[in-house]
Motif scaffolding. Structure first.
Motif, PDB file in Angstrom:
ATOM      1  N   TYR A  64      17.150  -6.620 -31.687  1.00  0.00           N
ATOM      2  CA  TYR A  64      17.874  -5.395 -31.393  1.00  0.00           C
ATOM      3  C   TYR A  64      18.739  -5.072 -32.606  1.00  0.00           C
ATOM      4  O   TYR A  64      18.798  -5.846 -33.563  1.00  0.00           O
ATOM      5  N   ARG A  65      19.405  -3.923 -32.588  1.00  0.00           N
ATOM      6  CA  ARG A  65      20.340  -3.614 -33.677  1.00  0.00           C
ATOM      7  C   ARG A  65      21.486  -4.618 -33.642  1.00  0.00           C
ATOM      8  O   ARG A  65      22.212  -4.710 -32.659  1.00  0.00           O
ATOM      9  N   ASN A  66      21.649  -5.352 -34.730  1.00  0.00           N
ATOM     10  CA  ASN A  66      22.730  -6.335 -34.850  1.00  0.00           C
ATOM     11  C   ASN A  66      22.671  -7.422 -33.794  1.00  0.00           C
ATOM     12  O   ASN A  66      23.694  -8.014 -33.448  1.00  0.00           O
ATOM     13  N   SER A  67      21.500  -7.713 -33.271  1.00  0.00           N
ATOM     14  CA  SER A  67      21.424  -8.702 -32.201  1.00  0.00           C
ATOM     15  C   SER A  67      20.010  -9.260 -32.107  1.00  0.00           C
ATOM     16  O   SER A  67      19.040  -8.505 -32.203  1.00  0.00           O
ATOM     17  N   ILE A  68      19.907 -10.579 -31.927  1.00  0.00           N
ATOM     18  CA  ILE A  68      18.619 -11.239 -31.734  1.00  0.00           C
ATOM     19  C   ILE A  68      18.718 -12.132 -30.507  1.00  0.00           C
ATOM     20  O   ILE A  68      19.658 -12.927 -30.384  1.00  0.00           O
ATOM     21  N   VAL A  69      17.766 -12.017 -29.607  1.00  0.00           N
ATOM     22  CA  VAL A  69      17.738 -12.837 -28.401  1.00  0.00           C
ATOM     23  C   VAL A  69      16.526 -13.765 -28.458  1.00  0.00           C
ATOM     24  O   VAL A  69      15.405 -13.322 -28.722  1.00  0.00           O
ATOM     25  N   PHE A  70      16.776 -15.043 -28.233  1.00  0.00           N
ATOM     26  CA  PHE A  70      15.702 -16.033 -28.059  1.00  0.00           C
ATOM     27  C   PHE A  70      15.563 -16.314 -26.570  1.00  0.00           C
ATOM     28  O   PHE A  70      16.561 -16.459 -25.855  1.00  0.00           O
ATOM     29  N   TYR A  71      14.309 -16.382 -26.076  1.00  0.00           N
ATOM     30  CA  TYR A  71      14.137 -16.679 -24.654  1.00  0.00           C
ATOM     31  C   TYR A  71      12.807 -17.373 -24.395  1.00  0.00           C
ATOM     32  O   TYR A  71      11.847 -17.265 -25.164  1.00  0.00           O
ATOM     33  N   ILE A  72      12.784 -18.102 -23.291  1.00  0.00           N
ATOM     34  CA  ILE A  72      11.586 -18.745 -22.755  1.00  0.00           C
ATOM     35  C   ILE A  72      11.361 -18.168 -21.366  1.00  0.00           C
ATOM     36  O   ILE A  72      12.313 -18.063 -20.573  1.00  0.00           O
ATOM     37  N   ILE A  73      10.131 -17.759 -21.055  1.00  0.00           N
ATOM     38  CA  ILE A  73       9.848 -17.178 -19.738  1.00  0.00           C
ATOM     39  C   ILE A  73       8.629 -17.849 -19.114  1.00  0.00           C
ATOM     40  O   ILE A  73       7.674 -18.206 -19.806  1.00  0.00           O
ATOM     41  N   THR A  74       8.696 -18.008 -17.797  1.00  0.00           N
ATOM     42  CA  THR A  74       7.553 -18.523 -17.049  1.00  0.00           C
ATOM     43  C   THR A  74       7.740 -18.222 -15.572  1.00  0.00           C
ATOM     44  O   THR A  74       8.860 -18.003 -15.100  1.00  0.00           O
ATOM     45  N   ASP A  75       6.638 -18.208 -14.826  1.00  0.00           N
ATOM     46  CA  ASP A  75       6.642 -18.106 -13.372  1.00  0.00           C
ATOM     47  C   ASP A  75       6.036 -19.393 -12.829  1.00  0.00           C
ATOM     48  O   ASP A  75       4.943 -19.803 -13.257  1.00  0.00           O
ATOM     49  N   VAL A  76       6.739 -20.023 -11.878  1.00  0.00           N
ATOM     50  CA  VAL A  76       6.266 -21.288 -11.313  1.00  0.00           C
ATOM     51  C   VAL A  76       6.409 -21.250  -9.806  1.00  0.00           C
ATOM     52  O   VAL A  76       7.145 -20.428  -9.249  1.00  0.00           O
ATOM     53  N   SER A  77       5.716 -22.146  -9.138  1.00  0.00           N
ATOM     54  CA  SER A  77       5.930 -22.337  -7.703  1.00  0.00           C
ATOM     55  C   SER A  77       7.391 -22.707  -7.476  1.00  0.00           C
ATOM     56  O   SER A  77       7.988 -23.445  -8.266  1.00  0.00           O
ATOM     57  N   GLY A  78       7.963 -22.182  -6.391  1.00  0.00           N
ATOM     58  CA  GLY A  78       9.366 -22.455  -6.131  1.00  0.00           C
ATOM     59  C   GLY A  78       9.685 -23.938  -6.093  1.00  0.00           C
ATOM     60  O   GLY A  78      10.759 -24.377  -6.518  1.00  0.00           O
ATOM     61  N   ASN A  79       8.733 -24.746  -5.614  1.00  0.00           N
ATOM     62  CA  ASN A  79       8.958 -26.188  -5.513  1.00  0.00           C
ATOM     63  C   ASN A  79       8.929 -26.883  -6.872  1.00  0.00           C
ATOM     64  O   ASN A  79       9.391 -28.019  -6.995  1.00  0.00           O
ATOM     65  N   ASP A  80       8.382 -26.206  -7.891  1.00  0.00           N
ATOM     66  CA  ASP A  80       8.257 -26.819  -9.216  1.00  0.00           C
ATOM     67  C   ASP A  80       9.317 -26.339 -10.201  1.00  0.00           C
ATOM     68  O   ASP A  80       9.303 -26.751 -11.364  1.00  0.00           O
ATOM     69  N   ALA A  81      10.218 -25.463  -9.771  1.00  0.00           N
ATOM     70  CA  ALA A  81      11.148 -24.832 -10.709  1.00  0.00           C
ATOM     71  C   ALA A  81      12.052 -25.855 -11.395  1.00  0.00           C
ATOM     72  O   ALA A  81      12.253 -25.806 -12.613  1.00  0.00           O
ATOM     73  N   ASP A  82      12.608 -26.796 -10.623  1.00  0.00           N
ATOM     74  CA  ASP A  82      13.503 -27.791 -11.219  1.00  0.00           C
ATOM     75  C   ASP A  82      12.766 -28.660 -12.233  1.00  0.00           C
ATOM     76  O   ASP A  82      13.274 -28.931 -13.328  1.00  0.00           O
ATOM     77  N   ALA A  83      11.568 -29.080 -11.868  1.00  0.00           N
ATOM     78  CA  ALA A  83      10.796 -29.935 -12.768  1.00  0.00           C
ATOM     79  C   ALA A  83      10.387 -29.179 -14.035  1.00  0.00           C
ATOM     80  O   ALA A  83      10.412 -29.728 -15.141  1.00  0.00           O
ATOM     81  N   ALA A  84      10.007 -27.907 -13.878  1.00  0.00           N
ATOM     82  CA  ALA A  84       9.624 -27.109 -15.041  1.00  0.00           C
ATOM     83  C   ALA A  84      10.809 -26.929 -15.991  1.00  0.00           C
ATOM     84  O   ALA A  84      10.661 -27.039 -17.217  1.00  0.00           O
TER      85      ALA A  84
END
Length: 416
Positions: free
Chosen positions: A302-322
């Motif tokens: 973005y102007r004067n800004s950089i965002v780093f991110y990780i995205i994924t969709d997981v089963s609700g039961n696997d969210a903590d482990a992921a």
């Protein structure tokens, strides 16, 4: 390694219209199609109320004071003309694809729509209903909710990148406010024009005929927000009724500039972590653990800004482990230099992605428009070329140690 085109080959021709407007041209003889991008400093950061910028961009080209929406639609459909609209934080615009032979009539119509928009009540109500449905649907998608949580956590409600609209905001809109916003921000002398494809000097003269005369005494000042002073971090979550999966978005604002060599090297780190099918995150969380169909690491400029991110969709039961495995892979990058073979693979992946992004003339136009809107120039490409040639495994490890610290990350989860 795959060869990246020289910067000079990616630069558009620059022309100045009679009133000082800038027209950028990327011509080619390999197609009879022409793309016209009209860009305005009319993004959401300038709007007096939420969704005003989006609605102004949707409404102005639908009808003029001389032609009804059905007439405009029939004109476009008969000639196979495609119009795409876009609105981001700073800019709004439209992209028009047409055969070259239709340009005289098309440019005349565009001038009419820009200078004499109708803003009919009927069209306005249709657009409102459509927008309300889109926002209601987005509120039920875990990926959309996670994105909103993430940017709100990073920037806060006072920053345009941290605000988001809901379906309720549609009902607060006022047609008169949208019209005022349009005539304040969509002024022809402040419009940037990008032409690409089978265009030539006659088309530049055509654009000058219609758009090179309008002048104003005082120009709008462009806005550029800076990063928040406080680094926000921690866990943020939102439940969605009936959701069977969770969307994760993990990341931070990077305290580096886009034109620094550190950022160019950080792009290699991001690619190694989650930028291709065989990346660290894909190999672990998809191939080995089977928690997801896909997981990606990205940076957004973005102007004067950089965002780093990780995205994924997981089963609700696997969210903590992921989530745990994501940070395990980050720790591996911080503690163990990658081998030369993996780094060579990352170099080739990045170079190949870049070549594909500029392979066609319209792809080059998209890249240029994105960079123009973000106030970025080809120093980024030059730095990337140097980073691909000189970055070492130790460089990657040190960047991971410096910027991928868990206690500086926003961890957002939406859904199950």
């Amino acid at each position: 390694m795959i060869s990246i085109p020289e910067t000079a080959l990616l630069q558009p021709q620059r022309h100045t219209l009679d009133n000082g407007n800038v027209l950028f041209c990327l011509p080619t003889e390999t197609t009879s199609m022409v793309r016209i991008d009209l860009l305005f400093e009319a993004g959401s950061c300038y709007q007096p109320m939420k969704l005003c910028a989006t609605m102004a961009n949707q409404l102005f080209y639908q009808a003029s004071k001389r032609r009804k929406a059905i007439e405009v639609s029939e004109f476009m459909d008969y000639r196979g003309i495609i119009i795409e609209r876009s609105t981001d934080v700073y800019q709004s615009g439209i992209s028009i694809y047409s055969l070259k032979k239709y340009l005289p009539d098309l440019v005349s119509l565009l001038h009419e729509l820009l200078t004499e928009p109708a803003f009919n009540e009927e069209d306005y109500n249709v657009a409102k209903n459509r927008l309300r449905q889109e926002l209601q649907a987005a509120a039920q998608r875990s990926s959309s909710v996670a994105r909103r949580l993430f940017y709100n956590a990073l920037y806060g409600e006072d920053h345009p990148l941290g605000r988001y609209a809901t379906a309720d905001d549609v009902d607060r809109l006022e047609l008169e406010s949208i019209k005022r916003y349009y005539f304040e921000r969509y002024r022809l002398p402040e419009m940037a024009i990008v032409m690409s494809g089978g265009c030539d000097s006659s088309d530049i003269s055509l654009m000058n005929k219609y758009f090179g005369n309008a002048k104003v005494d005082e120009l709008n000042e462009p806005m550029s927000y800076t990063d928040p002073e406080i680094v926000n971090s921690g866990h943020f979550s939102q439940k969605i009724e009936w959701a069977v999966q969770s969307s994760l978005r993990i990341g931070r604002i990077l305290p580096i500039r886009w034109d620094s060599m550190e950022y160019a090297r950080f792009m290699l780190l991001t690619t190694a972590l989650g930028g291709y099918f065989g990346s660290r995150l894909m190999s672990n969380i998809r191939e080995d653990k089977g928690y997801t169909y896909g997981i990606y690491a990205r940076t957004q400029l973005y102007r004067n800004s950089i965002v780093f991110y990780i995205i994924t969709d997981v089963s609700g039961n696997d969210a903590d482990a992921a989530e745990q495995e994501i940070f395990n892979e980050i720790r591996r990058l911080q503690q163990e230099p990658m081998d030369d073979e993996e780094l060579d693979t990352v170099r080739n992946i990045m170079a190949g992605d870049f070549v594909r992004s500029v392979d066609g003339i319209f792809e080059r136009a998209t890249r240029f428009c994105d960079m123009y809107g973000a106030h970025i120039d080809d120093k980024l490409t030059d730095n990337m070329r140097l980073a691909l040639a000189t970055t070492t495994p130790d460089d990657i490890m040190h960047l991971a140690q410096k910027y991928l610290l868990p206690d500086q990350m926003c961890i957002c989860r939406a859904g199950f």
